[in-house]
Design a protein around this motif. Structure first.
Motif, PDB file in Angstrom:
ATOM      1  N   GLU A 186       0.859  -1.182   0.000  1.00  0.00           N
ATOM      2  CA  GLU A 186       0.000   0.000   0.000  1.00  0.00           C
ATOM      3  C   GLU A 186       0.896   1.234   0.000  1.00  0.00           C
ATOM      4  OE1 GLU A 186      -2.995   2.354   3.056  1.00  0.00           O
ATOM      5  OE2 GLU A 186      -2.318   0.338   3.564  1.00  0.00           O
ATOM      6  N   LEU A 187       0.739   2.098  -1.006  1.00  0.00           N
ATOM      7  CA  LEU A 187       1.540   3.308  -1.089  1.00  0.00           C
ATOM      8  C   LEU A 187       1.104   4.291  -0.012  1.00  0.00           C
ATOM      9  CD1 LEU A 187       3.699   4.977  -2.615  1.00  0.00           C
ATOM     10  CD2 LEU A 187       1.837   5.849  -4.053  1.00  0.00           C
ATOM     11  N   LEU A 188       2.048   4.712   0.827  1.00  0.00           N
ATOM     12  CA  LEU A 188       1.770   5.692   1.874  1.00  0.00           C
ATOM     13  C   LEU A 188       2.181   7.095   1.440  1.00  0.00           C
ATOM     14  CD1 LEU A 188       2.985   3.687   5.008  1.00  0.00           C
ATOM     15  CD2 LEU A 188       0.653   3.935   4.139  1.00  0.00           C
ATOM     16  N   GLU A 189       3.275   7.169   0.665  1.00  0.00           N
ATOM     17  CA  GLU A 189       3.768   8.469   0.217  1.00  0.00           C
ATOM     18  C   GLU A 189       4.701   8.289  -0.967  1.00  0.00           C
ATOM     19  OE1 GLU A 189       5.971  12.412   2.105  1.00  0.00           O
ATOM     20  OE2 GLU A 189       6.194  10.491   3.128  1.00  0.00           O
ATOM     21  N   ALA A 190       4.645   9.232  -1.895  1.00  0.00           N
ATOM     22  CA  ALA A 190       5.577   9.286  -3.022  1.00  0.00           C
ATOM     23  C   ALA A 190       5.994  10.737  -3.180  1.00  0.00           C
ATOM     24  CB  ALA A 190       4.928   8.777  -4.301  1.00  0.00           C
ATOM     25  N   LYS A 191       7.295  10.945  -3.310  1.00  0.00           N
ATOM     26  CA  LYS A 191       7.803  12.308  -3.395  1.00  0.00           C
ATOM     27  C   LYS A 191       8.939  12.350  -4.402  1.00  0.00           C
ATOM     28  CE  LYS A 191       9.767  15.794  -0.304  1.00  0.00           C
ATOM     29  NZ  LYS A 191      10.211  16.035   1.070  1.00  0.00           N
ATOM     30  N   LYS A 192       8.876  13.319  -5.311  1.00  0.00           N
ATOM     31  CA  LYS A 192       9.960  13.498  -6.281  1.00  0.00           C
ATOM     32  C   LYS A 192      10.980  14.466  -5.704  1.00  0.00           C
ATOM     33  CE  LYS A 192      11.113  15.125 -10.832  1.00  0.00           C
ATOM     34  NZ  LYS A 192      10.988  16.375 -11.535  1.00  0.00           N
ATOM     35  N   LEU A 193      12.245  14.059  -5.687  1.00  0.00           N
ATOM     36  CA  LEU A 193      13.322  14.908  -5.209  1.00  0.00           C
ATOM     37  C   LEU A 193      13.949  15.657  -6.382  1.00  0.00           C
ATOM     38  CD1 LEU A 193      14.996  12.449  -2.667  1.00  0.00           C
ATOM     39  CD2 LEU A 193      13.099  14.036  -2.302  1.00  0.00           C
ATOM     40  N   ARG A 194      14.698  16.706  -6.076  1.00  0.00           N
ATOM     41  CA  ARG A 194      15.310  17.542  -7.124  1.00  0.00           C
ATOM     42  C   ARG A 194      16.151  16.743  -8.107  1.00  0.00           C
ATOM     43  NH1 ARG A 194      17.090  21.080  -2.926  1.00  0.00           N
ATOM     44  NH2 ARG A 194      19.126  20.217  -3.361  1.00  0.00           N
ATOM     45  N   SER A 195      16.818  15.722  -7.635  1.00  0.00           N
ATOM     46  CA  SER A 195      17.723  14.926  -8.471  1.00  0.00           C
ATOM     47  C   SER A 195      16.993  13.994  -9.431  1.00  0.00           C
ATOM     48  CB  SER A 195      18.634  14.085  -7.575  1.00  0.00           C
ATOM     49  OG  SER A 195      17.841  13.188  -6.813  1.00  0.00           O
ATOM     50  N   GLY A 196      15.664  13.918  -9.304  1.00  0.00           N
ATOM     51  CA  GLY A 196      14.898  12.973 -10.112  1.00  0.00           C
ATOM     52  C   GLY A 196      14.628  11.669  -9.383  1.00  0.00           C
ATOM     53  N   VAL A 197      15.169  11.535  -8.183  1.00  0.00           N
ATOM     54  CA  VAL A 197      14.910  10.359  -7.352  1.00  0.00           C
ATOM     55  C   VAL A 197      13.459  10.409  -6.881  1.00  0.00           C
ATOM     56  CG1 VAL A 197      15.422   9.302  -5.092  1.00  0.00           C
ATOM     57  CG2 VAL A 197      17.290  10.068  -6.573  1.00  0.00           C
ATOM     58  N   LEU A 198      12.811   9.256  -6.880  1.00  0.00           N
ATOM     59  CA  LEU A 198      11.484   9.141  -6.277  1.00  0.00           C
ATOM     60  C   LEU A 198      11.640   8.489  -4.912  1.00  0.00           C
ATOM     61  CD1 LEU A 198       9.289   7.876  -9.256  1.00  0.00           C
ATOM     62  CD2 LEU A 198       9.418  10.182  -8.300  1.00  0.00           C
ATOM     63  N   ALA A 199      11.165   9.170  -3.880  1.00  0.00           N
ATOM     64  CA  ALA A 199      11.168   8.620  -2.531  1.00  0.00           C
ATOM     65  C   ALA A 199       9.812   7.960  -2.330  1.00  0.00           C
ATOM     66  CB  ALA A 199      11.392   9.726  -1.513  1.00  0.00           C
ATOM     67  N   LEU A 200       9.820   6.652  -2.140  1.00  0.00           N
ATOM     68  CA  LEU A 200       8.590   5.864  -2.043  1.00  0.00           C
ATOM     69  C   LEU A 200       8.481   5.228  -0.667  1.00  0.00           C
ATOM     70  CD1 LEU A 200       9.039   4.122  -5.505  1.00  0.00           C
ATOM     71  CD2 LEU A 200       7.557   6.066  -5.001  1.00  0.00           C
ATOM     72  N   HIS A 201       7.300   5.306  -0.102  1.00  0.00           N
ATOM     73  CA  HIS A 201       7.050   4.727   1.227  1.00  0.00           C
ATOM     74  C   HIS A 201       5.820   3.828   1.115  1.00  0.00           C
ATOM     75  CE1 HIS A 201       6.243   5.620   5.778  1.00  0.00           C
ATOM     76  NE2 HIS A 201       6.505   4.345   5.551  1.00  0.00           N
ATOM     77  N   TYR A 202       6.019   2.542   1.375  1.00  0.00           N
ATOM     78  CA  TYR A 202       4.969   1.550   1.258  1.00  0.00           C
ATOM     79  C   TYR A 202       4.757   0.809   2.583  1.00  0.00           C
ATOM     80  CZ  TYR A 202       5.396   1.788  -3.852  1.00  0.00           C
ATOM     81  OH  TYR A 202       5.405   2.201  -5.157  1.00  0.00           O
ATOM     82  N   ARG A 203       3.557   0.329   2.780  1.00  0.00           N
ATOM     83  CA  ARG A 203       3.241  -0.567   3.888  1.00  0.00           C
ATOM     84  C   ARG A 203       2.914  -1.924   3.270  1.00  0.00           C
ATOM     85  NH1 ARG A 203      -1.520   1.527   6.349  1.00  0.00           N
ATOM     86  NH2 ARG A 203      -0.159   2.991   7.371  1.00  0.00           N
ATOM     87  N   ALA A 204       3.406  -2.980   3.895  1.00  0.00           N
ATOM     88  CA  ALA A 204       3.109  -4.336   3.424  1.00  0.00           C
ATOM     89  C   ALA A 204       1.651  -4.674   3.756  1.00  0.00           C
ATOM     90  CB  ALA A 204       4.045  -5.337   4.081  1.00  0.00           C
ATOM     91  N   LYS A 205       0.960  -5.233   2.779  1.00  0.00           N
ATOM     92  CA  LYS A 205      -0.393  -5.738   3.037  1.00  0.00           C
ATOM     93  C   LYS A 205      -0.252  -7.165   3.521  1.00  0.00           C
ATOM     94  CE  LYS A 205      -2.825  -3.081  -0.500  1.00  0.00           C
ATOM     95  NZ  LYS A 205      -3.607  -3.183  -1.744  1.00  0.00           N
ATOM     96  N   ARG A 206      -0.867  -7.444   4.635  1.00  0.00           N
ATOM     97  CA  ARG A 206      -0.799  -8.801   5.201  1.00  0.00           C
ATOM     98  C   ARG A 206      -1.985  -9.608   4.726  1.00  0.00           C
ATOM     99  NH1 ARG A 206       4.270  -8.428   6.174  1.00  0.00           N
ATOM    100  NH2 ARG A 206       4.867  -7.218   7.963  1.00  0.00           N
ATOM    101  N   ARG A 207      -1.761 -10.881   4.537  1.00  0.00           N
ATOM    102  CA  ARG A 207      -2.840 -11.784   4.082  1.00  0.00           C
ATOM    103  C   ARG A 207      -3.804 -12.097   5.184  1.00  0.00           C
ATOM    104  NH1 ARG A 207       1.295 -15.845   1.245  1.00  0.00           N
ATOM    105  NH2 ARG A 207       2.299 -14.278   0.053  1.00  0.00           N
TER     106      ARG A 207
END
Length: 189
Positions: A168-189
């Protein structure tokens, strides 16, 4: 219960290190440094595989370097004090303070560590081999990934060919360098 967070820099084609285990392809700039500093503030225990732990030994030399920057000195002091957990069957007895080595039964050891209080997170830094193991054991609660704008073509993979993991995507942020900072939570079964 503490969370186990995997923090890795990865290439667009899913590698955490190049073919020579190098990391000089990471688009490290001041915005990525601020992101990493923010993640460091969430750490209760730093978790490493053996190779990454040995590389982190660099920070011990910074404390003795009169030319070290204020930022580097602050990070070196932090890593000196923080609880360090290393997963390795081949590492000898560690000579760095606050270091514990997990040699076997990784699942049971991390289950116990996660239950140990409501403190700050257990954060895996880099360590792609350990990361794959923890993912396969379904122990990773969150992923903090920096997706770098580079295609390596070969290297050490961040993710294995194991079972599909829902995130589950919690946050996505584009940095100046073109890097994408991605923060995900694992979905449990």
């Amino acid at each position: 219960m503490r969370r186990l967070v995997l923090f890795q820099h990865i290439s667009l084609d899913g590698f955490a290190a190049d073919a020579n285990d190098g990391l000089d392809w990471i688009s490290y700039d001041s915005s990525l440094a601020r992101l990493a500093d923010g993640i460091v503030k969430t750490v209760g225990s730093a978790v490493y595989g053996r190779k990454t732990y040995e590389i982190m030994g660099y920070w011990r030399t910074v404390l003795k370097n009169p030319k070290a920057s204020k930022h580097d000195l602050a990070h070196a002091r932090w890593i000196e004090k923080i609880e360090k957990i290393v997963v390795s069957s081949s590492l000898g007895e560690p000579d760095w303070n606050n270091t514990t080595v997990i040699r076997d039964d990784v699942a049971a050891a991390f289950a116990k560590l996660k239950k140990k209080g409501r403190g700050k997170d257990l954060v895996v830094f880099g360590s792609p081999t350990l990361g794959r193991t923890l993912i396969d054991l379904e122990l990773v609660d969150e992923y903090r990934l920096t997706l770098n704008p580079v295609i390596l073509g070969a290297g050490k993979r961040s993710f294995g060919a194991g079972a599909l993991k829902g995130l589950e995507l919690l946050e996505a942020k584009k940095l100046r360098s073109g890097v994408l900072a991605l923060h995900y939570r694992a979905k449990r079964r």
